[in-house]
Design an enzyme around this catalytic site. Structure first.
Site, PDB file in Angstrom:
ATOM      1  N   LYS A 109       7.567  11.151   0.314  1.00  0.00           N
ATOM      2  CA  LYS A 109       6.835  10.293   1.379  1.00  0.00           C
ATOM      3  C   LYS A 109       8.100   9.532   2.052  1.00  0.00           C
ATOM      4  CE  LYS A 109       6.093   6.519   0.733  1.00  0.00           C
ATOM      5  NZ  LYS A 109       5.930   4.927   0.811  1.00  0.00           N
ATOM      6  N   THR A 121       6.116   0.822   1.932  1.00  0.00           N
ATOM      7  CA  THR A 121       7.274   1.570   2.806  1.00  0.00           C
ATOM      8  C   THR A 121       6.635   2.407   3.632  1.00  0.00           C
ATOM      9  OG1 THR A 121       8.839   1.567   0.788  1.00  0.00           O
ATOM     10  CG2 THR A 121       9.432   3.067   2.562  1.00  0.00           C
ATOM     11  N   LEU A 154       0.781  -1.403   0.030  1.00  0.00           N
ATOM     12  CA  LEU A 154      -0.039   0.068   0.107  1.00  0.00           C
ATOM     13  C   LEU A 154       0.797   1.174   0.029  1.00  0.00           C
ATOM     14  CD1 LEU A 154      -2.410  -1.595   2.826  1.00  0.00           C
ATOM     15  CD2 LEU A 154      -2.889  -0.962   0.189  1.00  0.00           C
ATOM     16  N   PRO A 155       0.333   2.481  -0.282  1.00  0.00           N
ATOM     17  CA  PRO A 155       1.020   3.560  -0.439  1.00  0.00           C
ATOM     18  C   PRO A 155       1.696   4.283   0.726  1.00  0.00           C
ATOM     19  CG  PRO A 155      -0.706   3.924  -1.629  1.00  0.00           C
ATOM     20  CD  PRO A 155      -1.184   2.366  -1.033  1.00  0.00           C
ATOM     21  N   LYS A 163      15.127   0.603   4.867  1.00  0.00           N
ATOM     22  CA  LYS A 163      14.670   0.992   3.649  1.00  0.00           C
ATOM     23  C   LYS A 163      14.660   2.445   3.585  1.00  0.00           C
ATOM     24  CE  LYS A 163      11.884   1.558  -0.200  1.00  0.00           C
ATOM     25  NZ  LYS A 163      12.687   1.152  -1.314  1.00  0.00           N
TER      26      LYS A 163
HETATM   27  P1  NAD Z   1       0.605   2.572  -5.983  1.00  0.00           P
HETATM   28  O1  NAD Z   1      -0.079   3.763  -5.837  1.00  0.00           O
HETATM   29  O2  NAD Z   1       1.075   2.054  -7.721  1.00  0.00           O
HETATM   30  O3  NAD Z   1      -0.104   1.047  -5.596  1.00  0.00           O
HETATM   31  C1  NAD Z   1      -0.773   1.214  -4.303  1.00  0.00           C
HETATM   32  C2  NAD Z   1      -2.201   0.528  -4.522  1.00  0.00           C
HETATM   33  O4  NAD Z   1      -2.876   0.550  -3.207  1.00  0.00           O
HETATM   34  C3  NAD Z   1      -3.144   1.083  -5.391  1.00  0.00           C
HETATM   35  O5  NAD Z   1      -3.628   0.133  -6.415  1.00  0.00           O
HETATM   36  C4  NAD Z   1      -4.308   1.572  -4.731  1.00  0.00           C
HETATM   37  O6  NAD Z   1      -5.583   1.530  -5.245  1.00  0.00           O
HETATM   38  C5  NAD Z   1      -4.295   0.695  -3.449  1.00  0.00           C
HETATM   39  N1  NAD Z   1      -4.937   0.935  -2.398  1.00  0.00           N
HETATM   40  C6  NAD Z   1      -4.622   2.132  -1.546  1.00  0.00           C
HETATM   41  N2  NAD Z   1      -5.536   2.173  -0.300  1.00  0.00           N
HETATM   42  C7  NAD Z   1      -5.918   0.991  -0.391  1.00  0.00           C
HETATM   43  C8  NAD Z   1      -6.576   0.258   0.644  1.00  0.00           C
HETATM   44  N3  NAD Z   1      -6.927   0.935   1.827  1.00  0.00           N
HETATM   45  N4  NAD Z   1      -7.008  -0.900   0.523  1.00  0.00           N
HETATM   46  C9  NAD Z   1      -6.625  -1.686  -0.590  1.00  0.00           C
HETATM   47  N5  NAD Z   1      -5.841  -1.149  -1.575  1.00  0.00           N
HETATM   48  C10 NAD Z   1      -5.655   0.199  -1.588  1.00  0.00           C
HETATM   49  O7  NAD Z   1       1.973   2.160  -5.325  1.00  0.00           O
HETATM   50  P2  NAD Z   1       3.341   1.290  -5.770  1.00  0.00           P
HETATM   51  O8  NAD Z   1       4.265   2.156  -6.655  1.00  0.00           O
HETATM   52  O9  NAD Z   1       2.755  -0.065  -6.121  1.00  0.00           O
HETATM   53  O10 NAD Z   1       4.019   1.504  -4.208  1.00  0.00           O
HETATM   54  C11 NAD Z   1       3.269   0.818  -3.193  1.00  0.00           C
HETATM   55  C12 NAD Z   1       4.389   0.905  -1.933  1.00  0.00           C
HETATM   56  O11 NAD Z   1       5.851   0.143  -2.360  1.00  0.00           O
HETATM   57  C13 NAD Z   1       4.682   2.150  -1.605  1.00  0.00           C
HETATM   58  O12 NAD Z   1       4.995   2.192  -0.022  1.00  0.00           O
HETATM   59  C14 NAD Z   1       6.120   2.675  -2.094  1.00  0.00           C
HETATM   60  O13 NAD Z   1       6.634   3.483  -1.527  1.00  0.00           O
HETATM   61  C15 NAD Z   1       6.931   1.352  -2.231  1.00  0.00           C
HETATM   62  N6  NAD Z   1       7.690   1.004  -3.276  1.00  0.00           N
HETATM   63  C16 NAD Z   1       7.269   1.435  -4.550  1.00  0.00           C
HETATM   64  C17 NAD Z   1       8.588   1.431  -5.434  1.00  0.00           C
HETATM   65  C18 NAD Z   1       8.157   1.564  -6.787  1.00  0.00           C
HETATM   66  O14 NAD Z   1       9.369   1.827  -7.731  1.00  0.00           O
HETATM   67  N7  NAD Z   1       6.740   2.065  -7.212  1.00  0.00           N
HETATM   68  C19 NAD Z   1       9.693   0.758  -5.138  1.00  0.00           C
HETATM   69  C20 NAD Z   1       9.971   0.177  -3.717  1.00  0.00           C
HETATM   70  C21 NAD Z   1       8.757   0.408  -3.014  1.00  0.00           C
END
Ligand code: NAD
Length: 334
Positions: A282, A132, A101-102, A207
């Site tokens: 964030k 994260t 999740l975000p 992280k």
């Molecule tokens: P994203 O925004 O693409 O995906 C998050 C998903 O969570 C979305 O599909 C959203 O609809 C869903 N969501 C939000 N609230 C929700 C809830 N209450 N219940 C169910 N689903 C819910 O984000 P992402 O890029 O997939 O990143 C996710 C996590 O991974 C973050 O914490 C980010 O910091 C971390 N991260 C991302 C990357 C990257 O390259 N994108 C790399 C390493 C770590």
């Protein structure tokens, strides 16, 4: 052989999860190793979670998926997942849960909110949160999970979207060490480096420290490349020299922020895809919170946070974090 929760129900029904009976003892690798048939709940099917859940399916796991976005769920359903209508329903149907999740608020509401995971989590469930988030929120979730007879570990990732697609993520895992082997087995379907970092919250600590350094090195790479270009240097030549000299870093060598220096990186794709500026902002905020709590001086981390906050407020929130190069350029020099 697939592990079966029912096998352990007599133990579990006897009371709350005893600290002396670990998840991995109950589902030990030797006797009840994670078979691909084990049911896994996956919540948060975005840029990272979508491909991670798809990898679980492709390795034969049975996945029960949930996201607030119906479109994200449809995609996973097409890939073969069962769909649930809320996190509690996921929790009621599975042996283990992964969340992606975000931020901290999303994690807290997904676990403790109405129809959240903790309303229906089964005793003995292994919960791995790969979002994260603030390490203190991970600790809070772990302590509630323990009261419910479940195990919560933080398992944030490094590697980005391509590594999520290719199942080559690095997982930084925090929690009870006796549960690590079970976690590793499951995470192995989505990553290639699964590293135990210590108690719960330590995965998040590693992280956010890594991402603070990444942001600082990315800003440094961007301002260096920009200066060199304004001194008349050709960016590819400049990058090749830096990358064989002492200025070399991941941002200069493998993720260069100047369009055209490397192929297949966001800067050469209008800064689309990759790791968004808003998410980096964030993570830098989390690092600053941690620095304040521990009275740690982080002058460059603090400055990096302000740079990324400005970028987020300047229309670059959804662009890749290497777009700091755009931000530093004067408009007429772009
Ligand atoms: P994203 O925004 O693409 O995906 C998050 C998903 O969570 C979305 O599909 C959203 O609809 C869903 N969501 C939000 N609230 C929700 C809830 N209450 N219940 C169910 N689903 C819910 O984000 P992402 O890029 O997939 O990143 C996710 C996590 O991974 C973050 O914490 C980010 O910091 C971390 N991260 C991302 C990357 C990257 O390259 N994108 C790399 C390493 C770590």
């Amino acid at each position: 052989m697939a592990f079966s929760r029912s096998r352990f129900l007599p133990i579990l029904k006897a009371g709350r999860r005893s600290l002396s009976i670990t998840f991995s003892q109950k589902f030990s690798a030797s006797q009840h190793s994670y078979s691909p048939q084990a049911k896994v709940g996956f919540i948060g099917l975005g840029n990272m979670g979508g491909p991670m859940a798809t990898n679980l399916l492709q390795k034969g796991h049975s996945v029960v998926a949930y996201d607030v976005s119906p479109v994200a769920m449809e995609y996973l359903q097409d890939e073969g997942a069962d769909i649930a209508s809320n996190p509690a329903e996921v929790a009621s149907k599975v042996d283990s849960i992964i969340t992606m999740l975000p931020n901290s608020q999303h994690v807290r509401s997904c676990y403790t909110g109405e129809k959240g995971v903790f309303e229906a989590v089964q005793p003995g469930t292994l919960i791995l949160d790969s979002s994260t988030i603030d390490p203190t929120v991970s600790k809070e979730m772990a302590s509630i999970a323990l009261k419910k007879g479940a195990v919560f570990m933080d398992a944030p990732v490094s590697g980005g979207v391509n590594a999520a697609k290719g199942a080559t993520l690095t997982f930084m895992v925090g929690g009870d060490e006796t549960e690590f082997e079970a976690a590793k087995e499951l995470l192995g379907a989505m990553g290639k480096n699964i590293v135990y970092c210590g108690g719960v919250g330590n995965g998040q600590a590693v992280k956010i420290c890594n991402n603070m350094l990444l942001a600082i090195s990315m800003i440094g790479t961007c301002e260096t490349m920009n200066l060199g270009m304004r001194l008349g240097l050709e960016p590819k030549l400049m990058a090749s020299i830096i990358n064989s000299a002492t200025g070399r870093c991941w941002s200069s060598e493998l993720y260069n922020p100047v369009p055209g220096v490397l192929e297949n990186v966001p800067s050469s794709n209008n800064y689309e895809g990759g790791f968004g500026t808003a998410l980096m902002t964030k993570d830098l905020g989390l690092a600053q919170d941690a620095a304040s709590k521990t009275l740690t001086p982080t002058p460059l981390g603090s400055l990096a946070y302000q740079v990324y906050r400005l970028m987020t407020n300047s229309g670059l929130a959804e662009k890749d974090f290497s777009s700091v190069f755009l931000f530093l350029q004067e408009k007429d020099k772009k």
